[in-house]
Design a protein around this motif. Structure first.
Motif, mmCIF file in Angstrom:
data_model
loop_
_atom_site.group_PDB
_atom_site.id
_atom_site.type_symbol
_atom_site.label_atom_id
_atom_site.label_comp_id
_atom_site.label_asym_id
_atom_site.label_seq_id
_atom_site.Cartn_x
_atom_site.Cartn_y
_atom_site.Cartn_z
ATOM 1 N N ARG A 1 53.554 7.696 14.424
ATOM 2 C CA ARG A 1 53.697 6.225 14.868
ATOM 3 C C ARG A 1 52.752 5.520 16.045
ATOM 4 N N THR A 2 51.383 6.011 15.908
ATOM 5 C CA THR A 2 50.514 5.464 17.008
ATOM 6 C C THR A 2 49.226 4.880 15.661
ATOM 7 N N ASP A 3 49.933 5.043 14.537
ATOM 8 C CA ASP A 3 49.053 4.418 13.550
ATOM 9 C C ASP A 3 49.198 3.338 13.486
ATOM 10 N N LYS A 4 47.847 2.469 13.195
ATOM 11 C CA LYS A 4 48.487 0.650 12.568
ATOM 12 C C LYS A 4 48.978 0.353 11.516
ATOM 13 N N ASN A 5 48.770 1.279 10.105
ATOM 14 C CA ASN A 5 49.661 0.884 9.200
ATOM 15 C C ASN A 5 51.088 1.129 9.825
ATOM 16 N N TYR A 6 51.769 2.201 10.428
ATOM 17 C CA TYR A 6 52.794 2.322 10.722
ATOM 18 C C TYR A 6 53.605 0.843 11.391
ATOM 19 N N ILE A 7 52.634 0.211 12.260
ATOM 20 C CA ILE A 7 52.949 -0.543 13.081
ATOM 21 C C ILE A 7 53.493 -1.979 12.580
ATOM 22 N N ARG A 8 52.437 -1.754 11.212
ATOM 23 C CA ARG A 8 52.129 -2.697 10.071
ATOM 24 C C ARG A 8 53.140 -2.858 9.249
ATOM 25 N N LEU A 9 54.044 -1.424 9.265
ATOM 26 C CA LEU A 9 55.094 -1.286 7.464
ATOM 27 C C LEU A 9 56.012 -2.003 8.466
ATOM 28 N N GLU A 10 56.028 -1.946 10.034
ATOM 29 C CA GLU A 10 57.243 -1.689 10.290
ATOM 30 C C GLU A 10 58.067 -2.982 11.357
ATOM 31 N N GLU A 11 56.390 -4.002 10.797
ATOM 32 C CA GLU A 11 55.992 -5.451 11.191
ATOM 33 C C GLU A 11 56.500 -6.332 9.846
ATOM 34 N N LEU A 12 56.269 -5.384 8.700
ATOM 35 C CA LEU A 12 56.701 -6.574 7.581
ATOM 36 C C LEU A 12 58.518 -6.387 7.918
ATOM 37 N N LEU A 13 59.188 -5.091 7.653
ATOM 38 C CA LEU A 13 59.944 -4.890 6.838
ATOM 39 C C LEU A 13 60.725 -5.674 8.350
ATOM 40 N N THR A 14 60.564 -5.734 9.352
ATOM 41 C CA THR A 14 61.550 -6.592 10.573
ATOM 42 C C THR A 14 61.919 -7.723 10.391
ATOM 43 N N LYS A 15 60.253 -8.619 9.586
ATOM 44 C CA LYS A 15 60.156 -9.707 8.745
ATOM 45 C C LYS A 15 60.992 -10.227 7.888
ATOM 46 N N GLN A 16 61.189 -9.177 6.972
ATOM 47 C CA GLN A 16 62.117 -8.544 5.637
ATOM 48 C C GLN A 16 63.557 -8.931 5.864
ATOM 49 N N LEU A 17 64.302 -8.493 7.276
ATOM 50 C CA LEU A 17 65.175 -8.643 8.079
ATOM 51 C C LEU A 17 65.487 -9.626 8.401
ATOM 52 N N LEU A 18 64.870 -10.399 9.556
ATOM 53 C CA LEU A 18 65.095 -11.488 9.825
ATOM 54 C C LEU A 18 65.126 -12.935 8.749
ATOM 55 N N ALA A 19 64.074 -12.340 7.919
ATOM 56 C CA ALA A 19 64.436 -13.174 6.451
ATOM 57 C C ALA A 19 65.764 -13.328 5.704
ATOM 58 N N LEU A 20 66.427 -12.149 5.216
ATOM 59 C CA LEU A 20 67.638 -12.105 5.547
ATOM 60 C C LEU A 20 68.547 -12.728 6.351
ATOM 61 N N ASP A 21 68.494 -13.045 7.332
ATOM 62 C CA ASP A 21 69.151 -12.838 7.756
ATOM 63 C C ASP A 21 69.193 -14.597 8.293
ATOM 64 N N ALA A 22 68.294 -15.500 7.540
ATOM 65 C CA ALA A 22 67.714 -16.849 7.633
ATOM 66 C C ALA A 22 68.751 -17.405 5.768
ATOM 67 N N VAL A 23 69.044 -16.119 5.144
ATOM 68 C CA VAL A 23 69.349 -16.844 4.052
ATOM 69 C C VAL A 23 71.491 -16.983 4.677
ATOM 70 N N ASP A 24 71.651 -18.117 3.163
ATOM 71 C CA ASP A 24 72.216 -18.620 4.199
ATOM 72 C C ASP A 24 73.244 -18.859 2.844
ATOM 73 N N PRO A 25 74.229 -17.762 2.240
ATOM 74 C CA PRO A 25 74.862 -17.524 1.147
ATOM 75 C C PRO A 25 76.113 -18.703 0.825
ATOM 76 N N GLN A 26 75.918 -19.761 1.843
ATOM 77 C CA GLN A 26 76.802 -20.793 1.287
ATOM 78 C C GLN A 26 78.265 -20.678 0.651
ATOM 79 N N GLY A 27 78.857 -19.968 1.347
ATOM 80 C CA GLY A 27 80.762 -19.214 1.049
ATOM 81 C C GLY A 27 80.681 -18.319 -0.746
ATOM 82 N N GLU A 28 79.291 -17.966 -1.100
ATOM 83 C CA GLU A 28 79.246 -17.708 -2.229
ATOM 84 C C GLU A 28 79.404 -15.692 -2.300
#
Length: 461
Positions: A404-431
């Protein structure tokens, strides 16, 4: 000629030893003594206040004083030899201290003390005539076992032994209590069935007391009893049962046999630690179940490399998934041997194989998606785009091999967090279809994140 030369060198070697300076000979003798203690020091799994620790420390200090008392007579070779002997002895003293006071050794002891408190509170009173709260005990002990299983050993023999012995004691107590609850439903027989039954019932009561004593001994919460005395008591009860005349009554003979088997199970636990050390049970690298798990993981990695490096991966999807499902079946057949570390190793292996299956499923779904040309809801399209990103990240996570001290770990963790935030921003509009797709995508992202954490936590059996 070669044989004659060898014969001539032996007397010469003996002569050289005989001509060696007395101080050098003495230092070699001391070093030999110190070397004989090295294995005990390396594998020491106790604590600084243990008797075995103090004995080892005293023996090493004695050798250090012996080294210091050797007269060098101003000779440089003797001075150097004395210095080397002192350094080696001091190294072992330092290693002994580090093994006994290692932070993870202290962690193991702290968790064991929690188990001791739990046994004293929930179990010991039962064998003194109180009530037994088995449900609360089982819940608490499972948590303790899980935490012990996750203590990192870094491959150190001393920590592996400490973790194994502690787990063995706690799991033994768990087994004893489980066996007790199972046998209570069938024992004892009514005393009017036969004159011998009253004696067997009385012995069974003594066995029950011995069970409580054994639990207290295993957990170190009994100051009065010893393993040797308890062994004598149990052996005496077996002898008393053997001497009973059951007059050919099958039901009473079976009853007696059950009590004898109960006693034999308790006797087995008294030699727990010695047998484990003799068989090197703590060294799970040689364990058959672990070897089977490692074979599965080796094949899983080969399949993963084939998939990630293939020029046309879709051609491999079906055969790969079939073989991976077969690997899951092999893991299901692995014997756990009632060992929490083997159970944890298998759990991690199952997750690793399932994650690779998920990767293949996702790739297949994305391939089919590319062939889809119809109209769709914008939110649904947004979820699919995120799934595409998650697929690429999952490929990287599968290849990740660090901490968990590797830079690549931190990068992958940030990428996954970014995708979770992107999913949270998706509005299904009742679908409803969009809601379900987003929910599945969130679960996938979280499972990838969990797998990344699992791969990077440096756990070892």
């Amino acid at each position: 000629m070669a044989g004659g030369y060898a014969c001539e060198t032996e007397p010469t070697r003996s002569m050289d030893m005989g001509n060696q300076h007395p101080s050098l000979r003495r230092l070699q003798e001391i070093q030999k003594e110190v070397k004989s203690m090295e294995q005990q020091v390396t594998g020491f799994s106790g604590l600084p206040n243990d008797k075995s620790y103090k004995n080892l420390e005293r023996m090493l200090m004695k050798q250090l004083f012996e080294i210091d008392s050797v007269d060098t007579e101003g000779r440089g070779d003797v001075q150097q030899a004395r210095k080397r002997a002192a350094q080696e002895t001091e190294r072992l003293l330092k290693e002994l201290e580090q093994n006994a006071s290692h932070p993870h050794r202290m962690e193991i002891q702290n968790i064991f003390q929690e188990a001791q408190s739990l046994v004293e509170e929930k179990i010991v009173p039962f064998y003194s005539g109180g009530t037994c709260e088995t449900e609360e005990f089982e819940e608490g002990i499972q948590d303790i076992i899980l935490r012990l299983t996750h203590v990192k050993t870094g491959g150190k023999v001393s920590l592996r032994k400490a973790r194994y012995h502690t787990l063995a004691k706690i799991c033994a107590v768990q087994e004893i209590i489980e066996d007790c609850t199972k046998t209570q439903s069938s024992l004892p027989l009514p005393e009017d069935a036969h004159p011998s039954v009253a004696r067997i019932n009385a012995i069974m009561c003594e066995v029950n007391k011995a069970r409580g004593t054994l639990i207290a001994l295993l957990m170190g919460v009994s100051g009065d009893e010893t393993c040797r005395h308890l062994s004598c008591v149990l052996s005496g009860l077996t002898a008393a049962l053997d001497a009973l005349d059951v007059c050919g009554r099958t039901d009473i003979r079976n009853y007696r046999r059950e009590v004898v088997e109960d006693i034999n199970k308790l006797l087995k636990y008294l030699d727990l630690e010695e047998e484990a050390d003799a068989a090197r049970a703590f060294d799970l690298g040689q364990n058959h179940s672990i070897i089977e798990i490692e074979k599965v993981l080796t094949r899983m990695r080969e399949i993963k490399d084939e998939l990630l490096q293939a020029q046309s991966p879709p051609e491999l999807y079906l055969s790969s998934k079939t073989e991976l499902q077969g690997l899951i079946g092999q893991l299901d057949q692995v014997s756990l041997e009632r060992n929490p570390c083997i159970r944890e190793a298998r759990r991690r292996a199952v997750i690793a194989v399932q994650t690779l299956i998920t990767h293949v499923d996702l790739k297949e779904a994305l391939e089919k998606r590319r062939a889809f040309a119809g109209e769709e809801h914008p939110s649904h399209r947004a979820v699919w785009n995120i799934l595409g990103h998650l697929s690429e990240i999952l490929g990287e996570v599968l290849s990740f091999d660090g901490n968990r001290t590797d830079k690549n770990y931190i990068r992958l963790e940030e990428l996954l967090t970014k995708q979770l935030l992107a999913l949270d921003a998706v509005d299904p509009q009742g679908e409803e279809k969009c809601k379900a797709a987003r929910k599945q995508a969130v679960k996938l992202a979280q499972s990838i994140l969990s797998y990344l954490d699992l791969k990077s936590d440096e756990w070892e059996y």
